[in-house]
Scaffold this motif. Structure first.
Motif, PDB file in Angstrom:
ATOM      1  N   ASP A   9       0.781  -1.207  -0.022  1.00 61.50           N
ATOM      2  CA  ASP A   9       0.069  -0.082   0.003  1.00 61.50           C
ATOM      3  C   ASP A   9       0.866   1.186  -0.103  1.00 61.50           C
ATOM      4  OD1 ASP A   9      -2.851   1.009   0.366  1.00 61.50           O
ATOM      5  OD2 ASP A   9      -2.006   1.671   1.900  1.00 61.50           O
TER       6      ASP A   9
ATOM      7  N   GLN B 145      -2.683  -3.293   4.288  1.00 62.39           N
ATOM      8  CA  GLN B 145      -3.657  -2.565   3.987  1.00 62.39           C
ATOM      9  C   GLN B 145      -4.246  -3.019   2.498  1.00 62.39           C
ATOM     10  OE1 GLN B 145      -5.268  -0.202   6.203  1.00 62.39           O
ATOM     11  NE2 GLN B 145      -6.700  -0.008   4.438  1.00 62.39           N
TER      12      GLN B 145
ATOM     13  N   GLN C  13      -6.397  -5.734   2.305  1.00 58.62           N
ATOM     14  CA  GLN C  13      -7.768  -5.561   2.957  1.00 58.62           C
ATOM     15  C   GLN C  13      -8.644  -4.779   1.949  1.00 58.62           C
ATOM     16  OE1 GLN C  13      -7.501  -4.392   7.150  1.00 58.62           O
ATOM     17  NE2 GLN C  13      -8.594  -2.545   6.602  1.00 58.62           N
ATOM     18  N   ASP C  14      -7.837  -3.626   1.308  1.00 60.13           N
ATOM     19  CA  ASP C  14      -8.609  -3.000   0.274  1.00 60.13           C
ATOM     20  C   ASP C  14      -9.106  -3.861  -0.620  1.00 60.13           C
ATOM     21  OD1 ASP C  14      -8.171  -0.863   1.839  1.00 60.13           O
ATOM     22  OD2 ASP C  14      -6.694   0.118   0.735  1.00 60.13           O
ATOM     23  N   LYS C  15      -8.253  -4.788  -1.252  1.00 60.60           N
ATOM     24  CA  LYS C  15      -8.780  -5.632  -2.505  1.00 60.60           C
ATOM     25  C   LYS C  15      -9.769  -6.271  -2.193  1.00 60.60           C
ATOM     26  CE  LYS C  15      -4.211  -5.572  -5.000  1.00 60.60           C
ATOM     27  NZ  LYS C  15      -3.283  -6.453  -5.469  1.00 60.60           N
TER      28      LYS C  15
ATOM     29  N   THR D  94     -12.127  -5.920   0.131  1.00 59.52           N
ATOM     30  CA  THR D  94     -13.248  -4.995   0.581  1.00 59.52           C
ATOM     31  C   THR D  94     -13.984  -4.863  -0.932  1.00 59.52           C
ATOM     32  OG1 THR D  94     -12.467  -4.178   2.448  1.00 59.52           O
ATOM     33  CG2 THR D  94     -14.224  -3.005   1.353  1.00 59.52           C
TER      34      THR D  94
ATOM     35  N   THR E 256      -8.081   3.773   2.718  1.00 55.43           N
ATOM     36  CA  THR E 256      -8.104   2.923   1.619  1.00 55.43           C
ATOM     37  C   THR E 256      -7.644   3.933   0.391  1.00 55.43           C
ATOM     38  OG1 THR E 256     -10.251   1.701   2.208  1.00 55.43           O
ATOM     39  CG2 THR E 256      -9.873   2.085  -0.120  1.00 55.43           C
ATOM     40  N   HIS E 257      -6.557   3.267  -0.444  1.00 55.19           N
ATOM     41  CA  HIS E 257      -6.017   4.227  -1.399  1.00 55.19           C
ATOM     42  C   HIS E 257      -7.164   4.611  -2.424  1.00 55.19           C
ATOM     43  CE1 HIS E 257      -3.444   5.156  -4.673  1.00 55.19           C
ATOM     44  NE2 HIS E 257      -2.607   5.366  -3.824  1.00 55.19           N
TER      45      HIS E 257
ATOM     46  N   PHE F 145      -8.439   1.892  -5.186  1.00 54.15           N
ATOM     47  CA  PHE F 145      -9.077   1.011  -4.955  1.00 54.15           C
ATOM     48  C   PHE F 145     -10.746   1.557  -5.055  1.00 54.15           C
ATOM     49  CE2 PHE F 145      -5.165  -0.506  -3.258  1.00 54.15           C
ATOM     50  CZ  PHE F 145      -4.943  -1.443  -4.251  1.00 54.15           C
ATOM     51  N   GLN F 146     -10.611   2.680  -4.471  1.00 53.34           N
ATOM     52  CA  GLN F 146     -11.914   3.340  -4.578  1.00 53.34           C
ATOM     53  C   GLN F 146     -12.440   3.399  -6.112  1.00 53.34           C
ATOM     54  OE1 GLN F 146     -11.562   7.019  -2.372  1.00 53.34           O
ATOM     55  NE2 GLN F 146     -11.144   6.059  -0.458  1.00 53.34           N
TER      56      GLN F 146
ATOM     57  N   HIS G 239     -13.525   0.063  -7.371  1.00 49.20           N
ATOM     58  CA  HIS G 239     -14.979  -0.387  -6.843  1.00 49.20           C
ATOM     59  C   HIS G 239     -15.964   0.374  -7.620  1.00 49.20           C
ATOM     60  CE1 HIS G 239     -17.589  -1.717  -3.894  1.00 49.20           C
ATOM     61  NE2 HIS G 239     -18.421  -0.666  -3.739  1.00 49.20           N
TER      62      HIS G 239
END
Length: 559
Positions: free
Chosen positions: A397, A478, A481-483, A485, A545-546, A549-550, A553
């Motif tokens: 991250d 992190q 975790q973000d991926k 999610t 969250t970077h 990744f937002q 999404h």
């Protein structure tokens, strides 16, 4: 000199040659090819090699705690210097531990020689301890691997390995049976072969110039292999009136202050640059294999400049491929643009993209939070960086936050660009300091990455390598975790347990400090810059969250 003394000298030279061992000849061969040091872990299958090293003073041995660190250090040295770098280890498990670093060298295309022991000659092919066919083992991540089974074959095989590594920019491997090292060897090592860079074909230059002169929406996409051509690229952008977008990890090639620099493309880059890049009608790809889906134009004409033909067509879908000196080729193309008039509307679009991103990024870098926001940490770090600093960037991250927010001038970045192995930062920083002792070296890592190699904090202290390590410590993997999610999955087992990094560093012979505020971080960075021994700064970082990744999404990027 009398005839008697000449004969005596000849006899002495013959006796010295006869007294040389396989290890001695191999070491001399490495020296002739410019090798300065060898990274590794000792084992009984290379005892003879170590004995040879102990009898000379030109090649330095850097002993590490784990072989993976040795290979990553060699890969980093090759990336930074452009010269062949060497690592060595025990047979069997020693070699398997080297493979993480060799994989990095293979995918990023840099010359590394891995030397390992092997079973004694009479035990090859038997159930001898640690024996395995090492040539088959490394086949997927090397350009060359051989076992040497006779002293007379040593010079030719080593020279072939070195030539392959340099000529193909690839890692190579040699297995040496444990009882071969100390055998007498009268062979004379080969001088290094100088490989000239090819000159670009005039017909290809003319075709490329024709495309460029007709461009209405031009873009330059520059990668890490264009590092020595930064000034030439800047002049071309000014003449051509184009935006400059950087490949993954290509920081410091063009100063952020350039009016044409729009930041990175895709992961860790300027999110606004993607839309502008997709509008381009001509793309000049320079020293890069970076061509991320959904960020690049579908119908543009692409010109690709590389110094090795093997890079053409590998990832960038070009209509024209030019092989030659990158800097010289760019300068030649610039001369061809003398009568080109950059479209004003495109220049305006480039300027608007840069300004909009600067405004957005400035707000992000100014976020005040406790624990510190990752963008804020990068902003503070930037203030103490020398222009020629080397930044060893770990994977995770922290990589994306750094690439997104660091505004470079002429710093040199070294990272695991395609292999993307965690734990790369500390080994790369140590290799950088070995190679360039008078330059500032900063390792930017996460708590997960440092945890994989923290035993080698002792190595930096042992060899007196005053690097600075900045740890983004948020107690999590992190990125994973973000991926998870993002994929609507439960982020299971992404939290990690960390030791007290300050105490670990101090016990390893480092200076260390924990910095919880921007002011504490500035003070620690100033102290680290003047320190005479390695310095670790443990920075509690917010779990954020970077933005990439937002975006993913929301469906505008593929995972």
């Amino acid at each position: 000199m009398t005839l008697f003394t000449e004969v005596s000298r000849d006899i002495q030279l013959q006796e010295e040659a006869a007294a040389q061992t396989v290890a001695d000849v191999m070491i001399e061969q490495l020296r002739l090819w410019g090798v300065k040091r060898i990274y590794g872990v000792i084992g009984d299958a290379i005892f003879g090699f170590m004995e040879g090293l102990s009898r000379q003073h030109e090649l330095e041995w850097i002993g590490v705690k784990h072989e993976s660190v040795a290979a990553m250090m060699a890969s980093a040295e090759a990336k930074l210097t452009g010269r062949i770098a060497v690592c060595a280890a025990q047979m069997g498990p020693g070699l398997t531990n080297l493979m993480t670093g060799l994989g990095d060298a293979y995918l990023d295309g840099v010359p590394v020689l891995a030397i390992t022991g092997q079973a004694p000659l009479r035990k090859i092919g038997t159930a001898y301890k640690q024996y395995i066919n090492q040539q088959e083992l490394v086949q997927a991540i090397t350009g060359f691997s051989r076992i040497v089974v006779h002293p007379d074959a040593v010079v030719d095989t080593v020279a072939q390995a070195l030539f392959t590594a340099v000529g193909q920019s690839a890692p190579v491997h040699l297995s040496i049976p444990s009882d071969l090292w100390t055998l007498p060897c009268g062979a004379k090592p080969h001088e290094a072969i100088r490989i000239a860079k090819p000159a670009a074909e005039p017909s290809e230059i003319r075709q490329a110039a024709s495309l460029m002169l007709n461009a209405q929406r031009p873009v330059i996409l520059a990668g890490n292999r264009a590092r020595l051509a930064g000034e030439a690229i800047g002049h071309l952008a000014d003449r051509w009136g184009c935006g400059i977008i950087m490949g993954y990890g290509a920081k410091g090639i063009i100063a952020d202050s350039s009016p044409y620099l729009l930041g990175g493309l895709g992961e860790g880059g300027n999110p606004l640059a993607s839309d502008l890049c997709k509008q381009a009608d001509v793309v000049l790809a320079v020293g890069t294999s970076w061509w991320p889906d959904r960020h690049v134009p579908e119908h543009a004409q692409v010109i690709h400049i590389e110094e090795r033909i093997s890079e053409i067509g590998k990832a960038v879908p070009s209509q024209i491929g030019i092989v030659g000196s990158i800097a010289e080729t760019v300068r030649t193309l610039t001369d061809c643009m003398e009568n080109y008039c950059p479209p004003r509307n495109w220049l305006q679009a480039v300027n608007q993209c840069k300004q909009a991103w600067n405004d957005q990024n400035s707000r992000e870098r100014a976020i005040s939070a406790s624990p510190l926001h990752p963008a804020s940490i990068v902003s503070v770090m930037e203030q103490t960086m020398d222009n020629d600093a080397i930044i060893a960037l770990d994977e995770g991250d922290v990589t994306l936050w750094f690439l997104r927010n660091f505004k470079g001038t002429a710093q040199q970045l070294v990272l695991s660009e395609r292999w993307r192995t965690m734990g790369f930062g500390l080994p790369a920083a140590m290799a950088a300091k070995c190679s360039y002792p008078n330059r500032q070296v900063v390792c930017v890592t996460g708590d997960g990455g440092l945890g994989m190699v923290q035993a080698d904090l002792i190595t930096a202290a042992r060899y007196g390598l005053p690097v600075t390590v900045i740890v983004f410590n948020n107690g999590a993997l992190q990125m994973e975790q973000d991926k998870l999610t993002m994929k609507h999955r439960r982020p299971f087992e992404t939290d990690i347990s960390n030791p007290n990094f300050v105490q670990i560093a101090e016990a390893s012979g480092w200076a260390a400090k924990r910095a919880e505020t921007n002011d504490e971080l500035r003070i620690a960075l100033d102290e680290a810059k003047s320190a005479t021994k390695p310095y670790l700064i443990d920075v509690p970082a917010a779990k954020v969250t970077h933005p990439d990744f937002q975006i993913q999404h929301e469906g505008s990027m593929h995972p």
